[in-house]
Design an enzyme around this catalytic site. Structure first.
Site, mmCIF file in Angstrom:
data_model
loop_
_atom_site.group_PDB
_atom_site.id
_atom_site.type_symbol
_atom_site.label_atom_id
_atom_site.label_comp_id
_atom_site.label_asym_id
_atom_site.label_seq_id
_atom_site.Cartn_x
_atom_site.Cartn_y
_atom_site.Cartn_z
ATOM 1 N N HIS A 170 -11.387 -3.196 2.872
ATOM 2 C CA HIS A 170 -11.278 -3.146 4.361
ATOM 3 C C HIS A 170 -11.902 -2.128 4.674
ATOM 4 O O HIS A 170 -11.902 -1.626 6.072
ATOM 5 C CB HIS A 170 -9.771 -2.995 4.669
ATOM 6 C CG HIS A 170 -8.896 -1.912 3.822
ATOM 7 N ND1 HIS A 170 -8.685 -1.831 2.669
ATOM 8 C CD2 HIS A 170 -8.761 -0.673 4.574
ATOM 9 C CE1 HIS A 170 -8.065 -0.657 2.479
ATOM 10 N NE2 HIS A 170 -8.248 0.091 3.563
ATOM 11 N N ASP A 171 -12.276 -1.344 3.761
ATOM 12 C CA ASP A 171 -13.003 0.038 4.171
ATOM 13 C C ASP A 171 -14.620 -0.218 4.142
ATOM 14 O O ASP A 171 -15.291 0.766 4.153
ATOM 15 C CB ASP A 171 -12.730 1.236 3.295
ATOM 16 C CG ASP A 171 -11.444 1.605 3.468
ATOM 17 O OD1 ASP A 171 -10.982 1.490 4.782
ATOM 18 O OD2 ASP A 171 -10.674 2.088 2.604
ATOM 19 N N ASP B 35 -2.978 4.680 -2.096
ATOM 20 C CA ASP B 35 -4.037 5.178 -1.514
ATOM 21 C C ASP B 35 -4.607 6.671 -1.457
ATOM 22 O O ASP B 35 -3.739 7.575 -1.834
ATOM 23 C CB ASP B 35 -3.428 5.042 0.097
ATOM 24 C CG ASP B 35 -4.521 5.279 0.969
ATOM 25 O OD1 ASP B 35 -5.525 4.864 1.421
ATOM 26 O OD2 ASP B 35 -4.427 6.290 1.804
ATOM 27 N N GLU C 179 -6.442 4.028 -5.853
ATOM 28 C CA GLU C 179 -7.913 4.175 -5.178
ATOM 29 C C GLU C 179 -8.127 5.904 -5.613
ATOM 30 O O GLU C 179 -7.676 6.558 -5.003
ATOM 31 C CB GLU C 179 -7.620 4.368 -3.626
ATOM 32 C CG GLU C 179 -8.977 4.641 -2.920
ATOM 33 C CD GLU C 179 -8.717 5.051 -1.488
ATOM 34 O OE1 GLU C 179 -9.771 4.393 -0.721
ATOM 35 O OE2 GLU C 179 -7.881 5.460 -1.092
ATOM 36 N N ASP D 98 0.858 -1.077 -0.113
ATOM 37 C CA ASP D 98 0.048 -0.098 -0.055
ATOM 38 C C ASP D 98 1.102 1.303 0.069
ATOM 39 O O ASP D 98 1.732 1.244 0.840
ATOM 40 C CB ASP D 98 -0.935 -0.068 1.321
ATOM 41 C CG ASP D 98 -2.254 0.313 0.952
ATOM 42 O OD1 ASP D 98 -2.573 1.220 0.431
ATOM 43 O OD2 ASP D 98 -3.265 -0.630 1.401
HETATM 44 C C1 NOJ Z 1 -8.126 4.847 2.343
HETATM 45 C C2 NOJ Z 1 -7.845 3.613 3.045
HETATM 46 O O1 NOJ Z 1 -8.323 2.476 2.177
HETATM 47 C C3 NOJ Z 1 -8.494 3.839 4.422
HETATM 48 O O2 NOJ Z 1 -8.384 2.602 5.241
HETATM 49 C C4 NOJ Z 1 -7.759 4.832 5.194
HETATM 50 O O3 NOJ Z 1 -8.566 5.383 6.340
HETATM 51 C C5 NOJ Z 1 -7.719 6.061 4.132
HETATM 52 N N1 NOJ Z 1 -7.363 5.921 2.609
HETATM 53 C C6 NOJ Z 1 -6.673 7.133 4.637
HETATM 54 O O4 NOJ Z 1 -5.389 6.638 4.427
#
Ligand code: NOJ
Ligand code: CA
Length: 562
Positions: A332-333, A203, A260, A101
């Site tokens: 994971h989000d 990210d 992302e 990541d």
């Molecule tokens: C996206 C990540 O997937 C998330 O878990 C994180 O809190 C934020 N970016 C900040 O890095």
């Protein structure tokens, strides 16, 4: 479409590992790199090719490792740099690559750079961040951080100064306008690539370019602030930074990247993906953001089958002319896909397999989130104190302020909390679900007694077996080219509760799902007569009369050659 030359990653299957919750090798209750190594055979057998490992670097874990205090050091909780090297070697032996990541928008307030900036805001490291003069209770703009509240916090030791953080206050944004910062990040990337990492999941990358810092926007909630998604749309020129990254780092290493990126404009897609794009691929968030509300989680609405289909088809229409999107229904989000997309009655093996088949056979790079392949589900929350997710507490507050009772607000955060995806991977029905010998850092989902790897491993009807079969089909020489490069043709777009599409290349494949609780007939061309996959026992095809799909049935059919 013109895809340019074929790339090594076009036909790969990505598997996302959230290391804290995957497998613990030393009994401290926290997953680690050693644990991942013990599961490499499992991952290879599943058919995973690229392992994306969520942040495992030195961190105070305010945002579970997305707050990094040393980019080139594995956090001791996960192991050591040597163990990462071992993981790279062992994955390689099994034909798998590892991507890490890349959290380049922000670091941690405990990073040396920030500590130095606090000592001397006007010095070299002060310029690594965005620090402005602003007295108590005054803010240069009205932007709301992704985790709630203003994006500004007082610089420790400097009551008259504030620093910018679009996420948590412990995640100060790095100032990408400063060439020295960009060089630091590029060096870190090279450092890992030199050690055998094959690329990065990138990210929150849209945030590295901000619009004019003193711009206010129309507030979208009663707090008078505006969400960052709106702010970022006004930023111009991110491609200059990304172009530098591509030229200096990504191209020379032929790295795979999946970015992302949220809220992109269609006309900007060629900047991000495709032959000239800055990244190999990017996630499509259309499905995972259905029903989202500016007001907060409490105002989100449940996903319908038609919305899901329209989001997927919409993404295919927009991305396919340019390049490869990465298809993910979990990460994971977000909550678990079965709970998020299926009606309660369908949260069972058939529904989970249907989701898997539908998402895997669309065009793009499939990405599985750990546990998705065994159909893991959300965890129920008994009290607020069980919450671990930093974003959920803010959302609980918004729900209460909007007039929800404590119970209702708890249900809201329970439904959408990121904790749902972060419970320990369910390896077995044992008390600690085979995840650890110690006390797990996070509550184990009680349903691990029935949903676990051990009980699915040898069961040909399991969700796990279905995922293996899907991946086997995608890789089999007979269907590989069609499923990876073939065109995507949506069918029955306006039909209620039905999702049907074709893939066409040197073979013709049709995927059809009945996303409702009663059987229905679907007219499909008679040539699609060979059943490649079927998520339910019986399947009826009537010559010239189409097919009958049972409730939540999904079939994959191949057309006979004329
Ligand atoms: C996206 C990540 O997937 C998330 O878990 C994180 O809190 C934020 N970016 C900040 O890095
Ligand atoms: Ca451990």
């Amino acid at each position: 479409m013109e895809i340019g030359e074929r790339k090594w990653w076009h036909d790969k299957v990505v598997y996302e590992i959230y290391p804290k919750s995957f497998c613990d090798s030393n009994g401290d209750g926290i997953g680690d790199l050693g644990g991942i190594v013990t599961k490499l055979d499992y991952l290879a057998e599943l058919g995973a090719d690229i392992l994306w490992i969520c942040p495992c670097f030195k961190s105070p874990f305010v945002d579970q490792g997305y707050d990094i205090s040393d980019y080139c050091l594995i956090d001791p909780v996960f192991g050591s740099n040597e163990e990462m090297e071992l993981l790279l070697v062992e994955a390689g032996k099994r034909g798998m690559s590892v991507i890490l990541d890349l959290v380049a928008n922000h670091c941690s307030t405990e990073h040396r750079w920030f500590q130095e900036a606090c000592l001397d805001p006007e010095g070299k490291y002060g310029k690594y961040f965005t620090i402005v003069d602003a007295e108590k209770e005054t803010y240069p703009n009205n932007w709301r951080s992704y985790f709630g509240g203003p994006v500004w916090s007082t610089l420790p030791g400097w009551p008259g100064k504030k620093y910018l953080h679009v996420f948590h206050e412990k995640q100060p944004d790095l100032n990408w306008e400063n060439a020295e910062v960009r060089e630091e990040i590029f060096r870190i990337m090279q450092w890992w690539l030199d050690r055998g990492v094959r690329g990065f999941r990138v990210d929150a990358i849209m945030n590295i370019k901000k619009p004019n810092l003193f711009l206010n926007f129309a507030p979208d909630r009663e707090d008078g602030l505006v969400e960052m998604e709106t702010v970022i749309k006004h930023a111009k020129g991110i491609e200059t930074f990304l172009g530098e990254m591509k030229e200096k780092v990504l191209d020379p290493y032929d790295a795979f990247t999946v970015a992302e990126i949220c809220g992109e404009r269609e006309e900007d897609l060629p900047v991000f993906i495709g032959p000239e794009g800055m990244f190999s691929s990017m996630f499509d968030f259309r499905e995972t953001t259905i029903g989202l509300s500016e007001k907060g989680w409490y105002d989100r609405t449940a996903v319908t089958a038609d919305q899901y289909r329209d989001a997927c088809f919409g993404a295919q229409a927009v991305f396919n002319p340019h390049g490869f999107q990465t298809n993910a229904i979990e990460n994971h989000d977000s909550p678990r896909a079965a709970d998020r997309f299926l009606p309660r009655e369908a949260v069972a093996d058939a529904g989970k397999k249907m989701l898997a088949m539908l998402h895997f056979f669309m065009r793009g790079i499939p990405c599985i989130y750990q546990g998705q392949e065994i159909g893991m589900e959300n965890i129920s929350l008994q009290s607020l104190t069980e919450l671990n997710d930093v974003s959920a507490l803010g959302e609980y507050g918004y729900a209460i302020r909007a007039g929800l009772t404590q119970d209702e607000a708890l249900q809201v955060v329970q439904r959408y909390s990121r904790d749902n995806a972060r419970t320990p991977m369910q390896w077995s029905a044992d008390e600690k679900c085979g995840f650890t010998e110690g006390k797990p850092w996070m509550r184990i989902n009680p349903n691990h007694t029935t949903i676990n790897v051990r009980c699915q491993k040898d069961d040909p009807d399991s969700v796990l077996a279905c995922y293996k079969e899907i991946i086997r089909l995608r890789k089999s020489p007979a269907y590989h080219d069609t499923l990876v490069y073939g065109s995507f043709i949506p069918m029955y777009e306006g039909e209620h509760d039905l999702m049907v599409y074709r893939r066409e290349g040197d073979t013709r494949i049709l995927v059809a799902a009945n996303w409702s609780n009663c059987a229905r007939r679907v007219d499909i061309p008679a040539c699609f007569s060979k059943v490649l996959m079927n998520n339910l026992g019986e399947f009826t095809s009537e010559k010239g009369e189409g097919i009958i799909l049972q409730a939540y049935q999904c079939v994959v059919l191949e057309a006979a050659n004329d």
